[in-house]
Design a protein around this motif. Structure first.
Motif, PDB file in Angstrom:
ATOM      1  N   UNK B 440      -0.108  -0.992   0.060  1.00 34.40           N
ATOM      2  CA  UNK B 440      -0.091  -0.236  -0.017  1.00 34.40           C
ATOM      3  C   UNK B 440       0.857   1.367  -0.520  1.00 34.40           C
ATOM      4  N   UNK B 441       0.632   2.497  -0.466  1.00 33.19           N
ATOM      5  CA  UNK B 441       0.913   3.364  -0.924  1.00 33.19           C
ATOM      6  C   UNK B 441       1.174   4.557   0.532  1.00 33.19           C
ATOM      7  N   UNK B 442       0.554   4.070   1.609  1.00 31.85           N
ATOM      8  CA  UNK B 442       0.135   5.522   2.261  1.00 31.85           C
ATOM      9  C   UNK B 442       1.793   6.182   3.179  1.00 31.85           C
ATOM     10  N   UNK B 443       2.388   4.727   3.211  1.00 32.05           N
ATOM     11  CA  UNK B 443       3.363   5.088   3.873  1.00 32.05           C
ATOM     12  C   UNK B 443       4.584   5.205   3.020  1.00 32.05           C
ATOM     13  N   UNK B 444       4.737   4.954   1.303  1.00 31.27           N
ATOM     14  CA  UNK B 444       6.121   5.680   0.680  1.00 31.27           C
ATOM     15  C   UNK B 444       6.287   7.108   0.482  1.00 31.27           C
ATOM     16  N   UNK B 445       7.011   7.006   0.445  1.00 29.61           N
ATOM     17  CA  UNK B 445       8.169   8.666  -0.060  1.00 29.61           C
ATOM     18  C   UNK B 445       7.003   9.497  -0.603  1.00 29.61           C
ATOM     19  N   UNK B 446       6.987   8.459  -1.420  1.00 33.07           N
ATOM     20  CA  UNK B 446       6.498   9.976  -2.734  1.00 33.07           C
ATOM     21  C   UNK B 446       4.755  10.337  -2.045  1.00 33.07           C
ATOM     22  N   UNK B 447       4.259   9.545  -1.306  1.00 31.17           N
ATOM     23  CA  UNK B 447       2.444   9.965  -0.766  1.00 31.17           C
ATOM     24  C   UNK B 447       2.965  10.627   0.490  1.00 31.17           C
TER      25      UNK B 447
END
Lengths: 521, 521
Positions: B440-447
Motif C-alpha cells: 500500500x501507498x500510504x507510507x511511501x515516500x512519494x505519498x
C-alpha cells in the motif's frame, strides 16, 4: 413521471422472444410509470481532460510498469501457464509483460456488444456512444427513513430489484443490489439471481464470489435464454475486481475464467482508493488503472478470444488525515475522465462512476457528492455505470430513499444526453411571431403543442411556493422520497415469464440448495 | 480548509496599492483560512453541446428576430434617439435592427477585462479562460437552522459579505447578497456598498435599482479608487436584466447608461424562465437570449465604445403544471452550455449559472439542483458566476448554511479546473518502484511528500465511520454547516482600509442620507 418514449436504437445481435413485453406495456398504460428507456445514446461528445501528449505519457508509463514491475496472479497455476504460453515473463506468481503484448491480445475484444435481457426490448448496448445505468452493488446494510440503518435481507434485495425495474432511466437490474446476509453465503447467489430473473426483465449480473457460483450463474442464464443462445451471445455481465495494486487473486480469476470461456462479459475493475491502493496523484493512478485493466482484459482474451470485456475502474480518493474514503471530490473526477479517454483509445467499453457518496444519510452531502460523480460519469462517456442509484455511506448502505432520488437524476441525464433539438419545432421561430415583446409564452400555440414533453419533471423536487410547501408539512427531499419508493413498490407488477422457464430455474435452485449444507462464512 | 496558494496569474490593467494585503496575509497566517484564490484559470476546454451548424442556425434566427420583431426600449427617448442615429429602425418604442448592426457595434467591446479590487491581490479577470465566482444576489429572505426563514436585515447583509470574504474560492464580494428590508428602499444601497467596501477587499457590484443609485455607486467607487483611475479602469460590475421577452425598461436602461458612460462593466442578462418568458425549447430560448444580449451589449457600446460588457443569462425552466420555476433540470443546463458557446463566438465574456436550486431547505434537493447548475457553470466556461453560493428557494432566500456548503463546492471546482498534473511528481512513477504488488501507498515516500495537498479536503463532508458519526450526534450536512458558518463569522477579521477613504465614504453616505426623506416603496 415523464412521458418517456422507448429508446428506438436497435440492439446488435440476435433478438429473442421475451415474456415481459406485453405485461410491461400494460403496466405503462396502467400506472404511467413503466415506460423504460433502453439505454442512453449520447448525442454529445465526451468531455476530455487529457491531450494527446498526456495520454501517450500515461500509456508509456503503464507499459513500463507492466514490463518492469508486472502483476501478480495469485494461487492460479493455470493463469500463470497461460501467460507463459502467451509470451509473458513469469517469475513465481509475478508476471511481467513485454511492451505491446496486452494491447495485441486486446485486438480480439469487441468495441461494443449487446447484453441481452429476457425481454428483448430491454437489451442494452455496451460501448461506443451508449451509456447503461445499473444500480448500487454490494452493500451489507440498507437504510430507510422508517427503520434507519440495518443489515440487508433477501426481501430488501427483491425490493431493490423491483425499484430498479420501476425506474424509467435504470437500464439494468444490476447484481448484488444489497448483500442478503440472512441467507447462507454459499447459497444466496441463487436467490439473488432468481430475483433478477423473476422480478425484472432487465439485464443482470452474475455472481463472482466463487468460481462455482459463476458456473451456477451461467447455468441459470442457460435455463432462461437457451444453451446455444448463451454460447453465442452475452446475457451476463460480471464484476471482476483487481486486487490493487497489481494483484489478481484466485477467486476473481476463477470467476473471470468461467465467464470469459462462456462468452459472457466481464468488467475488469481496478478498485482503487488513491493514496492507499495507488499513488496519490491523478496521473499515477491513471497509469496503474490502465496497467491493471489491460492485463485483466487481455487475460479474458486468453481464455476466449472475442469474449466481451469492459475496462472498469472504481476510483476514489482517501482522506489523508483519517484514511477514510472520500467521494465527489475533484481528483476522482479527473481520474474518471482520464480513464474514459484511455479506454476509448484501447477501443473497449468503459465502466466507472455512478452516484457515489460518503454521506451517512441522503442529505446535502450525499447529494452534492453523488451529483459530482454522476455528471462526470455521463460527460466522460461511461458505457456501464454501476452504482448509479441507491449508493450511500461509501457503499456500505443501499438506501431506499436515495435510490429513487438518484433514479430521478438518471432520468435527467437521459434527457440531457439527447442534446439540443434543432428541428423546426425545436427552433420555435413561429412562437416569436405569436408573442409580442413584453408578452408571455405560456398560452401560445407552440407552447401548448409542446408543454407535455418540454421540460423534465422531477417527481421528487418540490417547486411549490414556500407557503404551500409549509402547508404540506415542510418535507425534505428524503421524506418525499420515502413516500415515492413505497408507492413504486405498491405499483409494482411483476413482468410476465414463461412458466417453463420459471419452473426450470426453481428446480435448479432447489437442487443446488439441497446439494450442500448452509455456510455462513 | 485547504492549503491554498494564491493565484499567480497577473491581472491586466494598471495595479493600485491597496490597504488590505498585509492584513489579509496576517489573517492567513493567523487562522489558516484566508488564503484566497484570485479567480479560476481553466486548464480544460469547455464542454460544448452545439456544432457549427446549430450555432449558425441560432445566430441566423436571432438576427432575423431582431430584424423582424425587434426589441422595445420603454420610456427612454434618449435610448430611442441613440438607436435611430445608429441606423436602427425605430417605430414608437419598438426598435428593429438591420442584420449585422449589433455585431458591428460589439466590435468595440473588450474580450476580457480586469475588475479591480481595492486590494489589488484580489482583482479579477473576467473573460477568456477565467472563471470568477460571486455570491447569491437579490433574496429578500434569509434562512438559518436556528431561526428558520425570515426577512433579511442589513446585519445579515454584512454577515454574507464577511462569509464571502472568508471563503477561499469566492473571488468576488457580489452585490445584493440579500435585500436589507429593514432599511429604506432609497438609501439601502449606500449601506450595502459600505459593507462591501469596509468588510471586504474583494471586488463588488453597483446598484441598479435607480439611475441615481448607480451614480452613487460610481461616486463611492471614486472615493475608494480615485476619479482618474475609475475613468480608465473597471472597478464596478453591475447586473442589467432585460425584461424578457424583448423589452428593456427605463430603470435598467438608466443604470446601464450611467455605468457604461463611466467605463464600468455591465452584465447584460436576459432573465428567462423558459416556457413563460421565452419559447418552451432550448434552441428557441437560446435564440431569444442571443438577440436580447446582443442588443443590450451593443447599446452599452453606443453609450461608450469600449465599455466592458458581459453576455449574461439567467435561464431556467418552469413546471408546465404549476408555472413554478424549476432548477437543476437538463434543459437549462443545455441552454447554459449553448449560450456560453454563442458568447465565445461573439468574443465577449459570459455570465450564467451559479448554485441554483428550488429547494426550501439545504437538503438533498437543494444540493442535487445546485450541483446540476454549478458543474455546467464551470464546464461551460462561464466567466462570471453570480449566485455561486448561498442561493436557496428559487432565489427568495439567502441561506447561511448553504453558503458555506456551496463555498466548499466552489473550492472543489477551483481544483478540478486545474486539470491533471503531468509533471514528474504528478506521474509518480517512482512510487511504483517503492510499493510492491499487493502493498500500500500510504507510507511511501512519494505519498509522504504529497499528502498535504494531494486531495481536496472538504470541511463539511463527514467521511468518518458510521459509528463515529453516530457518536458525534448523527449530524446532517446542514447541521455541520451551521457550526462552520458561525466559526467563519467568529474568525472573521476586517481587512485594513485607508482611514481617509473610510472617512470619505462615511461622509458621502451621511450627506446622501440627509439629503432626502426615507422611502419604503
Amino acid at each position: 413521471m415523464n412521458d418517456i418514449p422507448e429508446n428506438s436504437d436497435s440492439g446488435g445481435g440476435r433478438r429473442r422472444r421475451g415474456g415481459g413485453g406485453a405485461a410491461a406495456r400494460r403496466a405503462v398504460r396502467g400506472s404511467g410509470q413503466l415506460a423504460s428507456h433502453r439505454f442512453i445514446t449520447r448525442k454529445l461528445a465526451p468531455f476530455e481532460v487529457l491531450g494527446e501528449e498526456g495520454l501517450a505519457l500515461i500509456e508509456a508509463n503503464a507499459d513500463r510498469l507492466l514490463a518492469e514491475v508486472g502483476v501478480e496472479f495469485r494461487e492460479d497455476e493455470e493463469a500463470l501457464s497461460m501467460w507463459r504460453a502467451a509470451g509473458a515473463d513469469v517469475d513465481g506468481e509475478r508476471v511481467r509483460f513485454p511492451v505491446g503484448l496486452c494491447r495485441s491480445l486486446l485486438k480480439s475484444a469487441p468495441a461494443r456488444f449487446t447484453q441481452h435481457a429476457r425481454n428483448p426490448e430491454r437489451s442494452v448496448e455496451i460501448g461506443g456512444d451508449s451509456t447503461v445505468f445499473a444500480p448500487v452493488y454490494g452493500p451489507p446494510f440498507v437504510r430507510n427513513l422508517d427503520e434507519g440503518r440495518r443489515y440487508a435481507h433477501i426481501e430488501d434485495f427483491r425490493n431493490f430489484v423491483k425499484l430498479a425495474y420501476m425506474a424509467p432511466a435504470m437500464h439494468h437490474s444490476g447484481g448484488t443490489l444489497c448483500e442478503p446476509v440472512d441467507l447462507p453465503v454459499n447459497k444466496r447467489h441463487l436467490d439473488m439471481l432468481h430475483a433478477h430473473i423473476r422480478y425484472s426483465d432487465k439485464p443482470f449480473m452474475g455472481s463472482v464470489t466463487h468460481p462455482e457460483r459463476a458456473e451456477d450463474s451461467v447455468a441459470m442464464a442457460k435455463l432462461v435464454f437457451g444453451d446455444a443462445f448463451v454460447d453465442d451471445n452475452c446475457v451476463l455481465i460480471s464484476l471482476i475486481n483487481a486486487n490493487s495494486p497489481l494483484v489478481y487473486d484466485s477467486t476473481m480469476l476463477g470467476a473471470l475464467k468461467v465467464y470469459a470461456r462462456a462468452g459472457q462479459a466481464t468488467v475488469i475493475s481496478p478498485f482503487i482508493l488513491a493514496g492507499a491502493m495507488s499513488p496519490v496523484t491523478v496521473a499515477g493512478t491513471l497509469t496503474q488503472i490502465l496497467a491493471e485493466a489491460m492485463v485483466g482484459m487481455a487475460f479474458a482474451q486468453l481464455c476466449r478470444p472475442g469474449a466481451p470485456v469492459v475496462f472498469g475502474t472504481f476510483a476514489s480518493s482517501i482522506s489523508m488525515q483519517s484514511g477514510a474514503p472520500t467521494f465527489g471530490t475533484p481528483e476522482p473526477s479527473l481520474v474518471l475522465y482520464g480513464a474514459a479517454q484511455l479506454a476509448r483509445r484501447l477501443g473497449v467499453p468503459f465502466r466507472s462512476g455512478g452516484s457515489l457518496c460518503g454521506g451517512k444519510v441522503p442529505d446535502a452531502q450525499a447529494a452534492y457528492e453523488s451529483a459530482q460523480t454522476l455528471l462526470p460519469t455521463v460527460m466522460a462517456g461511461v458505457n456501464f455505470a454501476l452504482h448509479s442509484a441507491g449508493w450511500l455511506e461509501g457503499g456500505l448502505v443501499s438506501s431506499y430513499e436515495k435510490f429513487v432520488m438518484d433514479a430521478d437524476q438518471l432520468a435527467m441525464m437521459q434527457r440531457f444526453a439527447e442534446g439540443v433539438d434543432l428541428t423546426e419545432n425545436g427552433q420555435a421561430f413561429e412562437a416569436f411571431g405569436e408573442v409580442a415583446p413584453g408578452g408571455h409564452y405560456l398560452g401560445c400555440a407552440h407552447t401548448q403543442a409542446n408543454f407535455e414533453t418540454a421540460f423534465y419533471r422531477s417527481p421528487i423536487a418540490d417547486n411549490n411556493s414556500f407557503e404551500q410547501w409549509q402547508a404540506e408539512g415542510s418535507k425534505t427531499a428524503e421524506q418525499r422520497a420515502n413516500t415515492i419508493y413505497k408507492q413504486w413498490l405498491k405499483d409494482y407488477e411483476a413482468p410476465a415469464i414463461d412458466p417453463a422457464v420459471e419452473e426450470a430455474v426453481g428446480d435448479f435452485i432447489k437442487r443446488k440448495k439441497e446439494s450442500m449444507p448452509d455456510a455462513f462464512t
